[in-house]
Design a protein around this motif. Structure first.
Motif, PDB file in Angstrom:
ATOM      1  N   LEU A 113      20.252  18.447 -19.781  1.00  0.00           N
ATOM      2  CA  LEU A 113      19.033  18.710 -20.535  1.00  0.00           C
ATOM      3  C   LEU A 113      18.624  20.163 -20.318  1.00  0.00           C
ATOM      4  O   LEU A 113      18.568  20.635 -19.184  1.00  0.00           O
ATOM      5  N   VAL A 114      18.326  20.869 -21.426  1.00  0.00           N
ATOM      6  CA  VAL A 114      17.864  22.249 -21.378  1.00  0.00           C
ATOM      7  C   VAL A 114      16.448  22.288 -21.926  1.00  0.00           C
ATOM      8  O   VAL A 114      16.204  21.843 -23.063  1.00  0.00           O
ATOM      9  N   VAL A 115      15.501  22.827 -21.119  1.00  0.00           N
ATOM     10  CA  VAL A 115      14.086  22.872 -21.495  1.00  0.00           C
ATOM     11  C   VAL A 115      13.678  24.334 -21.564  1.00  0.00           C
ATOM     12  O   VAL A 115      13.722  25.050 -20.560  1.00  0.00           O
ATOM     13  N   ASP A 116      13.286  24.808 -22.762  1.00  0.00           N
ATOM     14  CA  ASP A 116      12.850  26.186 -22.954  1.00  0.00           C
ATOM     15  C   ASP A 116      12.044  26.243 -24.240  1.00  0.00           C
ATOM     16  O   ASP A 116      12.402  25.602 -25.238  1.00  0.00           O
ATOM     17  N   THR A 147      15.096  20.610 -25.502  1.00  0.00           N
ATOM     18  CA  THR A 147      13.707  20.329 -25.808  1.00  0.00           C
ATOM     19  C   THR A 147      12.891  21.565 -25.485  1.00  0.00           C
ATOM     20  O   THR A 147      13.312  22.416 -24.701  1.00  0.00           O
ATOM     21  N   ASP A 148      11.683  21.667 -26.080  1.00  0.00           N
ATOM     22  CA  ASP A 148      10.929  22.915 -26.007  1.00  0.00           C
ATOM     23  C   ASP A 148       9.626  22.829 -25.235  1.00  0.00           C
ATOM     24  O   ASP A 148       8.796  23.726 -25.328  1.00  0.00           O
ATOM     25  N   SER A 149       9.388  21.796 -24.425  1.00  0.00           N
ATOM     26  CA  SER A 149       8.140  21.695 -23.667  1.00  0.00           C
ATOM     27  C   SER A 149       8.347  20.832 -22.439  1.00  0.00           C
ATOM     28  O   SER A 149       9.277  20.008 -22.374  1.00  0.00           O
ATOM     29  N   GLY A 150       7.452  21.011 -21.462  1.00  0.00           N
ATOM     30  CA  GLY A 150       7.535  20.224 -20.247  1.00  0.00           C
ATOM     31  C   GLY A 150       7.179  18.780 -20.460  1.00  0.00           C
ATOM     32  O   GLY A 150       7.745  17.886 -19.812  1.00  0.00           O
ATOM     33  N   GLU A 151       6.244  18.498 -21.362  1.00  0.00           N
ATOM     34  CA  GLU A 151       5.866  17.108 -21.619  1.00  0.00           C
ATOM     35  C   GLU A 151       7.038  16.320 -22.177  1.00  0.00           C
ATOM     36  O   GLU A 151       7.298  15.172 -21.774  1.00  0.00           O
ATOM     37  N   LYS A 152       7.765  16.910 -23.117  1.00  0.00           N
ATOM     38  CA  LYS A 152       8.925  16.215 -23.680  1.00  0.00           C
ATOM     39  C   LYS A 152      10.015  16.030 -22.625  1.00  0.00           C
ATOM     40  O   LYS A 152      10.716  15.002 -22.629  1.00  0.00           O
ATOM     41  N   ALA A 153      10.174  17.003 -21.730  1.00  0.00           N
ATOM     42  CA  ALA A 153      11.171  16.853 -20.677  1.00  0.00           C
ATOM     43  C   ALA A 153      10.820  15.693 -19.752  1.00  0.00           C
ATOM     44  O   ALA A 153      11.707  14.926 -19.334  1.00  0.00           O
ATOM     45  N   ILE A 154       9.536  15.523 -19.440  1.00  0.00           N
ATOM     46  CA  ILE A 154       9.122  14.410 -18.582  1.00  0.00           C
ATOM     47  C   ILE A 154       9.422  13.081 -19.270  1.00  0.00           C
ATOM     48  O   ILE A 154       9.889  12.114 -18.641  1.00  0.00           O
ATOM     49  N   ALA A 155       9.157  13.045 -20.561  1.00  0.00           N
ATOM     50  CA  ALA A 155       9.434  11.807 -21.285  1.00  0.00           C
ATOM     51  C   ALA A 155      10.923  11.486 -21.299  1.00  0.00           C
ATOM     52  O   ALA A 155      11.319  10.313 -21.157  1.00  0.00           O
ATOM     53  N   LEU A 156      11.765  12.509 -21.450  1.00  0.00           N
ATOM     54  CA  LEU A 156      13.204  12.263 -21.488  1.00  0.00           C
ATOM     55  C   LEU A 156      13.765  11.917 -20.110  1.00  0.00           C
ATOM     56  O   LEU A 156      14.772  11.178 -20.016  1.00  0.00           O
ATOM     57  N   LEU A 157      13.148  12.424 -19.052  1.00  0.00           N
ATOM     58  CA  LEU A 157      13.678  12.221 -17.711  1.00  0.00           C
ATOM     59  C   LEU A 157      12.968  11.110 -16.953  1.00  0.00           C
ATOM     60  O   LEU A 157      13.122  10.986 -15.735  1.00  0.00           O
ATOM     61  N   ARG A 158      12.215  10.275 -17.657  1.00  0.00           N
ATOM     62  CA  ARG A 158      11.581   9.136 -16.991  1.00  0.00           C
ATOM     63  C   ARG A 158      12.666   8.108 -16.667  1.00  0.00           C
ATOM     64  O   ARG A 158      13.408   7.679 -17.544  1.00  0.00           O
ATOM     65  N   MET A 182       2.362  22.913 -20.258  1.00  0.00           N
ATOM     66  CA  MET A 182       2.825  22.579 -18.911  1.00  0.00           C
ATOM     67  C   MET A 182       4.019  23.467 -18.562  1.00  0.00           C
ATOM     68  O   MET A 182       5.025  23.473 -19.265  1.00  0.00           O
ATOM     69  N   ASP A 183       3.894  24.225 -17.459  1.00  0.00           N
ATOM     70  CA  ASP A 183       5.002  25.107 -17.073  1.00  0.00           C
ATOM     71  C   ASP A 183       6.083  24.310 -16.349  1.00  0.00           C
ATOM     72  O   ASP A 183       5.950  23.114 -16.088  1.00  0.00           O
ATOM     73  N   GLY A 184       7.172  25.003 -16.012  1.00  0.00           N
ATOM     74  CA  GLY A 184       8.309  24.326 -15.410  1.00  0.00           C
ATOM     75  C   GLY A 184       8.036  23.802 -14.013  1.00  0.00           C
ATOM     76  O   GLY A 184       8.575  22.759 -13.619  1.00  0.00           O
ATOM     77  N   PHE A 185       7.188  24.503 -13.237  1.00  0.00           N
ATOM     78  CA  PHE A 185       6.869  24.023 -11.894  1.00  0.00           C
ATOM     79  C   PHE A 185       6.143  22.685 -11.943  1.00  0.00           C
ATOM     80  O   PHE A 185       6.485  21.748 -11.212  1.00  0.00           O
ATOM     81  N   GLU A 186       5.141  22.596 -12.797  1.00  0.00           N
ATOM     82  CA  GLU A 186       4.379  21.354 -12.901  1.00  0.00           C
ATOM     83  C   GLU A 186       5.242  20.218 -13.433  1.00  0.00           C
ATOM     84  O   GLU A 186       5.159  19.076 -12.961  1.00  0.00           O
ATOM     85  N   ALA A 187       6.078  20.524 -14.409  1.00  0.00           N
ATOM     86  CA  ALA A 187       6.960  19.485 -14.958  1.00  0.00           C
ATOM     87  C   ALA A 187       7.922  18.971 -13.889  1.00  0.00           C
ATOM     88  O   ALA A 187       8.148  17.758 -13.760  1.00  0.00           O
ATOM     89  N   THR A 188       8.490  19.880 -13.097  1.00  0.00           N
ATOM     90  CA  THR A 188       9.399  19.459 -12.021  1.00  0.00           C
ATOM     91  C   THR A 188       8.670  18.623 -10.981  1.00  0.00           C
ATOM     92  O   THR A 188       9.204  17.625 -10.475  1.00  0.00           O
ATOM     93  N   LYS A 189       7.448  19.010 -10.644  1.00  0.00           N
ATOM     94  CA  LYS A 189       6.680  18.263  -9.661  1.00  0.00           C
ATOM     95  C   LYS A 189       6.454  16.825 -10.118  1.00  0.00           C
ATOM     96  O   LYS A 189       6.607  15.869  -9.341  1.00  0.00           O
TER      97      LYS A 189
END
Length: 1044
Positions: A896-899, A922-933, A950-957
């Protein structure tokens, strides 16, 4: 001189008082009078000072009835200040009068104490000298007693008579400078008296009659002495110095005091002194030192009876006390300063004066004890100054000077208040300017981070698209255009990196990683980076690493690569002929090497050109001195490895006037350097900072028109000492260069230069090939034809091959005449040759085949595999093309590439698909969280840091929080709709993909749960290298057998 000391001391005290007064006045006047009794928030004292002033405010408020009202304070402030200052001034004057008096008393007492110590020191010195000289004379008297015991009583007949005794004592008088006379009395029992008197020819005379008339004009009066009365034993004098010959025949036991001393001397075995008495004839004071003479050696613990039984006689020495002390005082230059008196204090109530007079004007007296070896006799030396103590002018002038200075300080109090007020205003302004500077520094860092992100993001798209364009079908001109654009873009990124590193250094935010890496692979990569430029300039470029350097190290490979790249880049830039050599050794190797070895290394160089003595480049390193290393080794290093790396070139050198500013940021040697060679002038300053962070030092030596050598040290940790699987572990920056296909082969290196031969030997041995070095073609041919072992390949320097074409042709013909199974392959090692000569060199299976320098493992592997008929295990299988082979490296992996930037998404997607990965963007942290649930089927994720929302740090957390609390349908041991490997230990590798290299540091990424990061602009190889660390690359091995 004393007045100058007084003045300096007074000025120092005055300055201290002035500062103290300014401090007090500043507090009181500034905090109450100016601000109406309210304490200011910013002051010079801090919390402790504020507490003290609150207490002082209460006290003064009760005394002077200070009201907090600002208007009433201003109305009565002038009158209050005038009254208060008058009271403070009088208090100040009276106080300093008292202080001056105390200072005068203290300094006067100190002067008196010093005078007392001086007198004591002088008196003790004289007492010690008198005692030492007396002990020397006493030892000589005791030695004479032993002489008499040996040569008079120990020999029959006696070897000593009166004449012999007189001559001996006269000639040895210089050994007893303090002894006036000396005589010997023999022990005679009453039963032997008559026989003794007949033998001597005179009668034993009585001593006490002589004592009653101590002064005699001639010896006739001694003849009128009475015979000694009858007693148990006698002690008549039989030997005497010629000056006291009148004492011969006198019985020493007939006198009362002499008898006591003689009996005490023989019972104790020590020297015994008499009380002071008037000497016969001289009528001056003296003492007699008596020693017993024994007829045998007695033990130290002999009893008095044993000593009395063994006594043969008594030796007495007469000391003239007055002349003795006078001689002593004449040896001292300061004898006239003090009056010396010597007393016999055996009877404390009635001391006997032995020397001196009481003429003195000073009451101060010092007493020193004298010990002449007789415990029954007590002696003292009493000393006094001749003159009275002078007036204490230093104390007077000092106290008066301090008083004057204190009055002057009080006079300038008013000016001090105004001055302090101004200083405090300036202080507040400085604090405001400091806050503005700190804010500007924060803004500068934020600006650099923003500029870095905004420039790196489009540059990532530009370079990425150019890289993808290179993979398409382009003609030669188009490829040249694209390659030029790529190089320009990389140069711009390099410039940005240098500016950002300098900013990090200034702000103290630069960091050093601790990861495992292969030092040899990194240097191979740097060689590849500069190989094109070195071949264009025909400059020989080489790397040599000592075999004692471990294979795997723990440190920061990126920063180490940056230092080497900066140093080698400068060498390439300023070198037009000769060579550039990078050497890596352990510090212990260099410290233990001999001067002859270092001198030989300086004379024998890689290209034959002269180079500076590299020892001068580390001459000032603390590591090589007794001071120890420049900085302490990190405690996390279990087995620290201290490396020393040198970059040697034969370039134009550095002018002597420019050498002191080599490591200064943005400073270059001359104004024409940036125009001729380019550069910003900050590479070396950054390198120096990075070396310091690696607990090392950096230095250089340079000679204009000869060359330069830069040397630095760095401390790493030995990875193999902490991991048993270090040899089989994939590490950062390492390639599989040492393949096993060449193990057991043997190669001959033909080279006349030892340094260059060692470099070639080092690179070939990395492939597992046994290497032997010979100096010319004749030795090479002899080794091959000897048949002792099979030679698989011969590596010959192009310089030797091209030097004698006839010999080279003969050598080649003899190789071709050999059997195919025996004939070795011939390789020519060259920096740069024309394409025609290169093509003409490779004519058949024997060779020669050309290998282009600089040598490095990957290039050697490829060249040898192509010629020797072996294929690397990690290679194309079943005849696949390279592009098909790359597509199998990440086959079956879903990433998965998020940018938020669509261009970067396309670049990352194309780079990963090149290796066969299944890429989802995907282009946002929210969508990345949804895909990586959980549960999901992704193998890795590349996460951008700066994204809207949402930046990358918060999404990773949040992703890590979801992994710690998985849903019930994804518990271990239960299947899911899309199964995954290793469900029980679920942890998705998340890699930061950011253009902000200031805030997105390694520690920051690790803090939020990321597993690493890739800085923009990135290349496809970077993405593959980072993501391949988390799962193995599976390639079907297939070997192509070597043809016979």
């Amino acid at each position: 001189m004393s007045l100058l000391h007084v003045l300096c001391f007074g000025l120092k005290v005055g300055h201290l008082l002035w500062v103290l007064c300014c401090w007090v006045v500043s507090l009181i006047s500034k905090n109450w009078w100016v601000f109406g009794g309210e304490m200011t928030k910013a002051g010079f004292l801090g919390d402790g000072g504020k507490m003290s002033l609150n207490w002082l405010e209460k006290v003064l408020g009760n005394v002077y009835k200070i009201h907090p009202s600002h208007n009433s304070q201003q109305a009565g402030s002038k009158k209050f200040r005038k009254t208060w200052w008058r009271k403070v001034l009088w208090t100040w004057i009276i106080g300093w009068f008292i202080i001056s008096a105390c200072i005068f008393w203290y300094m006067s007492s100190q002067a008196a104490e010093k005078r007392r110590e001086t007198l004591g020191s002088m008196c003790d010195e004289r007492a010690r000298m008198l005692q030492d000289q007396f002990n020397v004379s006493m030892n000589h008297v005791q030695a004479m007693s032993i002489l008499i015991s040996t040569f008079h009583h120990g020999k029959q007949p006696s070897a000593i008579d009166q004449t012999t005794f007189e001559r001996y004592t006269e000639r040895t008088a210089f050994e007893r400078p303090l002894t006036s006379f000396i005589a010997y009395a023999v022990r005679v029992l009453h039963c032997d008296r008559e026989e003794f008197e007949k033998a001597q020819g005179w009668k034993i005379m009585r001593m006490d009659t002589v004592e009653k008339t101590p002064v005699h004009k001639d010896n006739s009066e001694l003849e009128e002495s009475e015979p000694s009365p009858v007693q148990e034993e006698y002690a008549p004098v039989i030997f005497a110095q010629d000056t006291i010959g009148h004492v011969v025949s006198l019985d020493m036991l007939s006198g009362k005091e002499d008898r006591e001393n003689v009996l005490r001397a023989r019972a104790s075995g020590k020297g015994v002194l008499t009380a002071p008495f008037r000497l016969i004839k001289t009528n001056s004071l003296g003492v007699i030192l008596t020693f017993a003479v024994y007829n045998k050696d007695l033990p130290p613990n002999a009893t008095p009876d044993e000593r009395i039984e063994a006594t043969d006689g008594y030796l007495g020495g007469v000391f003239h006390i007055e002349s003795l002390v006078e001689k002593l005082l004449q040896q001292l230059a300061s004898k006239q300063n003090i009056v010396v008196n010597v007393y016999d204090t055996s009877n404390w109530s009635h001391p006997i004066s032995m020397y001196g007079s009481d003429v003195s004007e000073d009451y101060l007296e010092h007493v020193s004890t004298l010990n002449f070896g007789d415990p029954f006799r007590k002696h003292e030396m009493r000393c006094r100054f001749k003159q009275k103590a002078p007036w204490p002018w230093l104390a007077i002038m000092t106290s008066f000077g301090i008083l004057v200075i204190a009055l002057l300080v009080g006079y300038i109090f008013q000016a001090t208040v105004n001055r302090i007020a101004k200083v405090e205003d300036d202080y507040h302004k400085m604090m405001e300017l400091k806050k503005r500077a700190e804010a500007a520094d924060v803004a500068k860092s934020q600006f650099l981070a923003t500029v870095s992100h905004e420039i790196r993001t489009p540059m990532n798209g530009v370079l990425g698209m150019l890289h993808m364009l290179m993979d398409t079908d382009l003609d030669e001109t188009q490829q040249d255009y694209v390659r030029t654009a790529q190089e320009s873009g990389k140069a711009l990124v390099s410039l940005i990196n240098e500016v950002l590193d300098q900013a990090k250094i200034e702000s103290g935010k630069i960091e050093i990683e601790a990861v495992q890496f292969d030092l040899r692979a990194i240097l191979d990569d740097v060689l590849s980076l500069f190989s094109g430029k070195s071949q264009e300039k025909r400059v020989e470029l080489a790397v040599y690493i000592s075999e004692n350097v471990p294979e795997k190290l723990i440190g920061d490979p990126g920063r180490f690569r940056q230092i080497i790249t900066n140093l080698m880049g400068n060498s390439i830039k300023f070198t037009e002929k000769g060579h550039i050599l990078v050497t890596v050794h352990l510090v212990d190797e260099v410290m233990n090497s001999t001067d002859a070895e270092m001198e030989s290394a300086t004379r024998s160089t890689l290209s034959g050109f002269a180079v500076p003595d590299r020892r001068l480049s580390w001459a000032k390193f603390r590591t090589f001195s007794q001071e120890g290393p420049a900085s302490p080794v990190p405690s996390s290093f279990s087995n620290p490895i201290n490396l020393i790396i040198s970059v040697e070139d034969t370039g134009i050198g550095i002018p002597l006037e420019a050498q002191p500013r080599v490591f200064t940021p943005f400073m270059q040697v001359g104004p024409s350097i940036s125009r001729t060679h380019g550069g910003t002038g900050i590479g070396l300053s950054i390198s120096k900072c990075l070396v310091g962070l690696m607990n090392g030092e950096i230095g250089f030596v340079s000679i204009p028109q000869v060359g330069s050598t830069f040397t630095f040290t760095a401390v790493f940790d030995d990875a193999c000492s902490t991991s048993k699987e270090c040899k089989g572990q994939q590490v950062k920056g390492q390639g599989d260069s040492g393949t096993s296909e060449f193990h057991g082969m043997k190669a001959l290196v033909v080279d006349t230069r030892p340094v260059r031969a060692n470099v070639s030997k080092y690179h070939i041995q990395r492939l597992g090939i046994h290497v032997e070095v010979v100096a010319d073609l004749n030795q090479c041919l002899h080794t091959i034809q000897s048949g002792t072992c099979r030679i698989d390949m011969v590596l010959l320097e192009w310089e030797i091959w091209d030097k004698d074409s006839g010999l080279s042709a003969i050598f080649l013909d003899k190789l071709r005449d050999m059997k195919p199974r025996v004939s070795p392959r011939l390789f020519l090692l060259s920096n740069s040759i024309s394409s025609s000569r290169m093509s003409g060199a490779t004519t058949d299976a024997t060779g020669p085949f050309v290998i282009m320098k600089p040598l490095r493992a990957s290039m050697l592997v490829a060249s040898l595999q192509r010629v020797m008929g072996v294929v690397n295990r990690i290679s194309c299988s079943n005849g696949e093309s390279p592009s098909l082979f790359l597509r199998n490296l990440l086959r079956g992996r879903k990433i998965l590439v998020v940018d938020d930037n669509k261009v970067n998404l396309r670049v990352a997607e194309g780079a990963l698909k090149k290796y066969g990965a299944d890429v989802v963007c995907t282009d946002s942290g929210e969508k990345a969280i949804a895909l990586l649930r959980p549960p999901h089927d992704f193998d890795a994720c590349f996460m951008d840091i700066q994204m809207p929302g949402m930046d990358g740090f918060e999404a990773t957390k949040r992703i890590r929080q979801m992994e710690q609390t998985p849903s019930k349908e994804f518990l271990p041991g239960q299947s899911s709709s899309e199964p995954r490997e290793n469900i029980s230990n679920f942890h998705l590798p998340i890699l930061a993909m950011t253009a902000d290299v200031i805030h997105a540091t390694h520690e920051e990424c690790t803090k939020y749960g990321m597993d690493g990061y890739v800085s923009k602009p990135f290349e496809a190889e970077q993405l593959f290298r980072e993501v391949s660390r988390f799962f193995p690359v599976i390639i079907e091995p297939k070997l192509v057998e070597r043809p016979p």
